[in-house]
Enzyme design. Structure first.
Site, mmCIF file in Angstrom:
data_model
loop_
_atom_site.group_PDB
_atom_site.id
_atom_site.type_symbol
_atom_site.label_atom_id
_atom_site.label_comp_id
_atom_site.label_asym_id
_atom_site.label_seq_id
_atom_site.Cartn_x
_atom_site.Cartn_y
_atom_site.Cartn_z
ATOM 1 N N CYS A 47 0.858 -1.193 0.000
ATOM 2 C CA CYS A 47 0.000 0.000 0.000
ATOM 3 C C CYS A 47 0.890 1.236 0.000
ATOM 4 C CB CYS A 47 -0.867 -0.043 1.265
ATOM 5 S SG CYS A 47 -1.814 1.449 1.610
ATOM 6 N N SER A 49 0.701 3.629 1.891
ATOM 7 C CA SER A 49 1.029 3.992 3.274
ATOM 8 C C SER A 49 2.326 3.323 3.737
ATOM 9 C CB SER A 49 -0.107 3.609 4.229
ATOM 10 O OG SER A 49 -1.299 4.258 3.851
ATOM 11 N N HIS A 52 5.008 5.548 2.109
ATOM 12 C CA HIS A 52 5.192 6.845 2.775
ATOM 13 C C HIS A 52 6.265 6.749 3.858
ATOM 14 C CE1 HIS A 52 1.924 8.752 0.772
ATOM 15 N NE2 HIS A 52 0.929 8.313 1.512
ATOM 16 N N HIS A 69 0.775 -3.944 6.064
ATOM 17 C CA HIS A 69 -0.421 -3.978 6.919
ATOM 18 C C HIS A 69 -1.619 -4.545 6.169
ATOM 19 C CE1 HIS A 69 -0.421 -0.237 4.682
ATOM 20 N NE2 HIS A 69 -1.739 -0.213 4.790
ATOM 21 N N CYS A 176 -6.900 -3.461 3.790
ATOM 22 C CA CYS A 176 -6.698 -2.011 3.697
ATOM 23 C C CYS A 176 -7.349 -1.428 2.451
ATOM 24 C CB CYS A 176 -5.222 -1.614 3.759
ATOM 25 S SG CYS A 176 -5.046 0.182 3.694
#
Ligand code: PAD
Ligand code: ZN
Ligand code: ZN
Length: 376
Positions: A47, A49, A52, A69, A176
């Site tokens: 993902c 995220s 990041h 995650h 997610c």
């Protein structure tokens, strides 16, 4: 189970430093303590995220750490007191936990459990220790989950049992990307039949927003991205119009206001760019528009917004995980996946072995993948 109560040695992708590739190492995974669950991860998506943290835009995580995650797997063993899952169960990891006991879990309108590590970044288990080590060094946990490892340990509140028939290589997206986007449309915005929508950013999140707008009966779904290669899949999933800000001289919100005769009823920011968050508000209807912020901005970002936009009837909101209470709702979403109420196949563009995980991040950064699913 053979390894219950023992340390497991396995492969994991460790992040030692921001801006460097992940390093695939042999790590040790300690057995689960009370109210914890050790899981064999079978499939996990990459993902934005995760990126990041890896690329340094979000600086809050503690290092070294095991990211990931968006994972699904099978319970290997459970600690004392665990009642909701047992060894052999198929499960999904919940980066947004549901303990069922905190103030937010008891509030029917809230989904951000106080056990969540989002924004806190303690990066440890509830007892403030870690279950991972590598070459004698403690490795941190990410968002109560850590899925870029063959085995992980999570609190019972961060895992949901799902149906035995669930295909884990697809169901992992419900941990997610899919649930976040779909829930943002269905649950957070509550898109109404016949409405107009604009979706900014066509990664797994934005494309899942489109699926949610479509199932809600939206009449017009305008998909916005700077990468035109995303338009074919957006159209396939339900976008009625695709626009690229690079093709227009005027600001993109003016293009949308013109296309819709005054703005959309629902707009969604699925990038993590504060300028686009403002564009999304400016694209929404005078008097009634709703904007949902989903993208995670770089650390310490702020956003200058003219309050008159809100005084004139617009609503700006944001949510994690599509507003879903995770442990309650993920098993239901998995049943909908099994019965093909929706499909996530179009979101999975690549499958890679954990040894090639850095290739997965390269594909994401180049805009060539939607979701890469990692297997072990
Ligand atoms: P992604 O990188 O796959 O997709 C983002 C898309 O935005 C890409 O297609 C880009 O080309 C496009 N884009 C970039 N800049 C612009 C721009 N200026 N204008 C238009 N389009 C642009 O990411 P993703 O779908 O995995 O995640 C999207 C965001 O959502 C990201 O910030 C991630 O951290 C966040 C997220 N939030 C939650 C949550 O619970 N709120 C959960 C998961 C991910
Ligand atoms: Zn995510
Ligand atoms: Zn809670």
């Amino acid at each position: 189970m053979a390894m219950a109560g023992k340390v497991i040695k396995c492969k994991a992708a460790v992040m030692w430093e921001a801006g460097k590739p992940l390093s695939v190492e042999e790590i040790e995974v300690a057995p689960p303590k009370a109210n914890e669950v050790r899981i064999k991860v079978v499939a996990t998506g990459i993902c934005r995220s995760d990126d990041h943290i890896l690329n340094g835009a979000v600086t809050r995580a503690k290092l070294p750490i095991i990211l990931g995650h968006e994972g699904a797997g099978i319970v290997e063993s459970v600690g004392e007191g665990v009642a909701s899952v047992k060894p052999g169960d198929k499960v999904i990891l919940l980066f947004n936990p549901q303990c069922g006991e905190c103030k937010h879990c008891k509030d029917p309108k809230a989904n951000l459990c106080l056990k969540s590590d989002v924004g806190k970044h303690i990066c440890l288990m509830a007892d403030q220790t870690s279950r991972f080590s590598c070459m004698g060094q403690q490795i941190h946990h990410f968002l109560n989950t850590s899925a870029f490892t063959e085995y992980t340990v999570v609190g019972e509140y961060s895992v949901a049992k799902i149906h035995d028939d669930a295909p884990l290589d697809k169901a992992c997206l419900l941990a997610c990307g899919f649930s976040t986007g779909y829930g943002s449309a269905v649950n957070v915005a509550q898109v109404t039949p016949g409405s107009t929508c604009a979706v900014f950013g066509l990664g797994a999140i934005g494309l899942s927003v489109i699926l949610g707008c479509k199932v809600s009966g939206a009449a017009q779904i305008i998909a916005v991205d700077v990468n035109k290669d995303k338009f074919a899949i957006a159209k396939e999933l339900g976008a009625t119009d695709c626009i690229n800000p690079k093709d227009h001289e005027k600001p993109i919100h003016e293009v949308i206001l013109q296309m819709t005769g005054g703005g959309v009823q629902y707009s969604f920011e699925c990038i993590g760019n504060t300028d686009v968050m403002i564009s999304a508000v400016l694209s929404s209807n005078y008097g009634s528009g709703t904007t949902v912020v989903i993208g995670v901005p770089p650390s310490s970002s702020t956003m200058p917004l003219d309050p008159m936009l809100l005084l004139t009837g617009r609503t700006l909101k944001g949510a994690l995980f599509g507003g879903y209470k995770s442990k309650d709702r993920v098993p239901q979403l998995v049943l909908d996946l099994i019965s093909e109420k929706f499909k996530v196949d179009g979101l999975i563009t690549h499958k890679l072995h954990i040894d090639d995980i850095n290739k997965g991040f390269d594909l994401l950064r180049k805009g060539e993948s939607i979701r890469t699913v990692i297997h072990f």
